[in-house]
Design a protein around this motif. Structure first.
Motif, mmCIF file in Angstrom:
data_model
loop_
_atom_site.group_PDB
_atom_site.id
_atom_site.type_symbol
_atom_site.label_atom_id
_atom_site.label_comp_id
_atom_site.label_asym_id
_atom_site.label_seq_id
_atom_site.Cartn_x
_atom_site.Cartn_y
_atom_site.Cartn_z
ATOM 1 N N ALA A 120 0.841 -1.208 0.000
ATOM 2 C CA ALA A 120 0.000 0.000 0.000
ATOM 3 C C ALA A 120 0.869 1.248 0.000
ATOM 4 O O ALA A 120 0.596 2.221 -0.724
ATOM 5 N N ALA A 121 1.921 1.226 0.798
ATOM 6 C CA ALA A 121 2.835 2.365 0.840
ATOM 7 C C ALA A 121 3.606 2.487 -0.475
ATOM 8 O O ALA A 121 3.765 3.593 -1.022
ATOM 9 N N LEU A 122 4.061 1.372 -1.004
ATOM 10 C CA LEU A 122 4.784 1.380 -2.281
ATOM 11 C C LEU A 122 3.903 1.928 -3.397
ATOM 12 O O LEU A 122 4.336 2.752 -4.215
ATOM 13 N N ASP A 123 2.655 1.485 -3.427
ATOM 14 C CA ASP A 123 1.737 1.898 -4.491
ATOM 15 C C ASP A 123 1.405 3.385 -4.422
ATOM 16 O O ASP A 123 1.023 3.982 -5.429
ATOM 17 N N ALA A 124 1.515 3.977 -3.236
ATOM 18 C CA ALA A 124 1.094 5.362 -3.048
ATOM 19 C C ALA A 124 2.188 6.389 -3.352
ATOM 20 O O ALA A 124 1.919 7.592 -3.380
ATOM 21 N N ILE A 125 3.410 5.933 -3.586
ATOM 22 C CA ILE A 125 4.514 6.867 -3.842
ATOM 23 C C ILE A 125 4.370 7.470 -5.236
ATOM 24 O O ILE A 125 4.100 6.762 -6.210
ATOM 25 N N ASP A 126 4.538 8.755 -5.322
ATOM 26 C CA ASP A 126 4.409 9.477 -6.589
ATOM 27 C C ASP A 126 5.727 9.388 -7.358
ATOM 28 O O ASP A 126 6.746 9.922 -6.914
ATOM 29 N N LEU A 127 5.714 8.697 -8.499
ATOM 30 C CA LEU A 127 6.915 8.510 -9.295
ATOM 31 C C LEU A 127 6.661 8.878 -10.747
ATOM 32 O O LEU A 127 5.550 8.746 -11.247
ATOM 33 N N THR A 128 7.723 9.308 -11.417
ATOM 34 C CA THR A 128 7.637 9.592 -12.841
ATOM 35 C C THR A 128 7.750 8.279 -13.620
ATOM 36 O O THR A 128 8.093 7.230 -13.059
ATOM 37 N N ALA A 129 7.484 8.346 -14.917
ATOM 38 C CA ALA A 129 7.620 7.154 -15.760
ATOM 39 C C ALA A 129 9.058 6.642 -15.745
ATOM 40 O O ALA A 129 9.304 5.425 -15.732
ATOM 41 N N GLU A 130 10.002 7.567 -15.724
ATOM 42 C CA GLU A 130 11.418 7.175 -15.658
ATOM 43 C C GLU A 130 11.717 6.482 -14.323
ATOM 44 O O GLU A 130 12.437 5.480 -14.279
ATOM 45 N N ASP A 131 11.148 7.021 -13.250
ATOM 46 C CA ASP A 131 11.313 6.391 -11.939
ATOM 47 C C ASP A 131 10.751 4.974 -11.939
ATOM 48 O O ASP A 131 11.349 4.048 -11.390
ATOM 49 N N GLU A 132 9.571 4.824 -12.539
ATOM 50 C CA GLU A 132 8.915 3.506 -12.581
ATOM 51 C C GLU A 132 9.824 2.477 -13.248
ATOM 52 O O GLU A 132 9.932 1.330 -12.787
ATOM 53 N N ALA A 133 10.482 2.896 -14.317
ATOM 54 C CA ALA A 133 11.380 1.980 -15.022
ATOM 55 C C ALA A 133 12.543 1.569 -14.127
ATOM 56 O O ALA A 133 12.997 0.410 -14.164
ATOM 57 N N ARG A 134 13.013 2.493 -13.280
ATOM 58 C CA ARG A 134 14.129 2.175 -12.386
ATOM 59 C C ARG A 134 13.678 1.261 -11.242
ATOM 60 O O ARG A 134 14.464 0.443 -10.755
ATOM 61 N N VAL A 135 12.424 1.386 -10.807
ATOM 62 C CA VAL A 135 11.892 0.451 -9.806
ATOM 63 C C VAL A 135 11.915 -0.965 -10.375
ATOM 64 O O VAL A 135 12.383 -1.912 -9.732
ATOM 65 N N THR A 136 11.397 -1.097 -11.592
ATOM 66 C CA THR A 136 11.367 -2.412 -12.237
ATOM 67 C C THR A 136 12.776 -2.957 -12.444
ATOM 68 O O THR A 136 13.047 -4.135 -12.179
#
Length: 199
Positions: free
Chosen positions: A162-178
């Protein structure tokens, strides 16, 4: 900062994007038969030890602590070390510096990917604990790092996601999470190959 997340949450997307890598890792671990005997289980603990050593510094990063609930309480490196001692195994030789080093700047999206993998492994540890019990091990001796959180595995995982899903990230950030999650799975796979003779 938070954002409204639709039903296709970050945690669910991560699961979908890393399923192949995760499945390959699971099969590799079980091919090593880590619960056949205490000697094999010690190899499994050495994998866990080096992985949790890699991410140990993340649990003291204030920016991550502000985003994720009970971050310090989720750290399992110390319990893995105790488990190694319980089964009479030596601490494994390191293979370089940890992936994240205390005091050094951390790329938060990358770190989130690694922590996602660590938390997911805790969720999946329930059946591993049953296997460990057949070796005479339990959450008080030898299988401490497989023990569930006080509130139970399900709730512990849901509060994290729930906490992970709520963090505001850019598309570039999302790619780095993956990419971070994929790197974490790959790191564990490499350790499994090292200790289980290339499985």
């Amino acid at each position: 900062m938070t954002a409204n997340i639709d039903i296709n949450t970050r945690s669910k997307r991560l699961k979908g994007l890393t399923t192949e890598t995760h499945d390959r890792l699971d099969k590799s671990i079980m091919a090593g038969d880590p619960f056949a005997n205490v000697e094999n289980y010690a190899k499994f603990l050495k994998v866990q030890y080096l992985f949790h050593r890699d991410i140990g510094a993340l649990y003291a990063v204030p920016e991550l602590d502000a985003l994720l609930p009970d971050l310090e309480g989720r750290r399992r490196f110390d319990t893995v070390a105790l488990d190694l001692n319980d089964v009479g195994a030596d601490v494994p030789e390191t293979d370089g510096a940890p992936r994240f080093i205390a005091g050094e700047a951390v790329d938060l999206p990358t770190a989130l990917g690694w922590l996602y993998v660590a938390e997911g492994s805790n969720l999946g540890a329930a059946f591993l604990l049953k296997f460990a019990a057949k070796l005479g091990l339990d959450p008080t001796k030898g299988a401490r790092h497989l023990a569930p959180a006080d509130e139970g595995r399900g709730l512990h995982w849901r509060t994290f996601t729930a906490a992970l899903d709520a963090i505001d990230l850019t598309a570039e950030d999302e790619a780095r999470v993956t990419a971070g999650a994929e790197a974490a799975f790959s790191r564990v796979h490499g350790l499994v190959r090292r200790f289980f003779d290339g499985v």
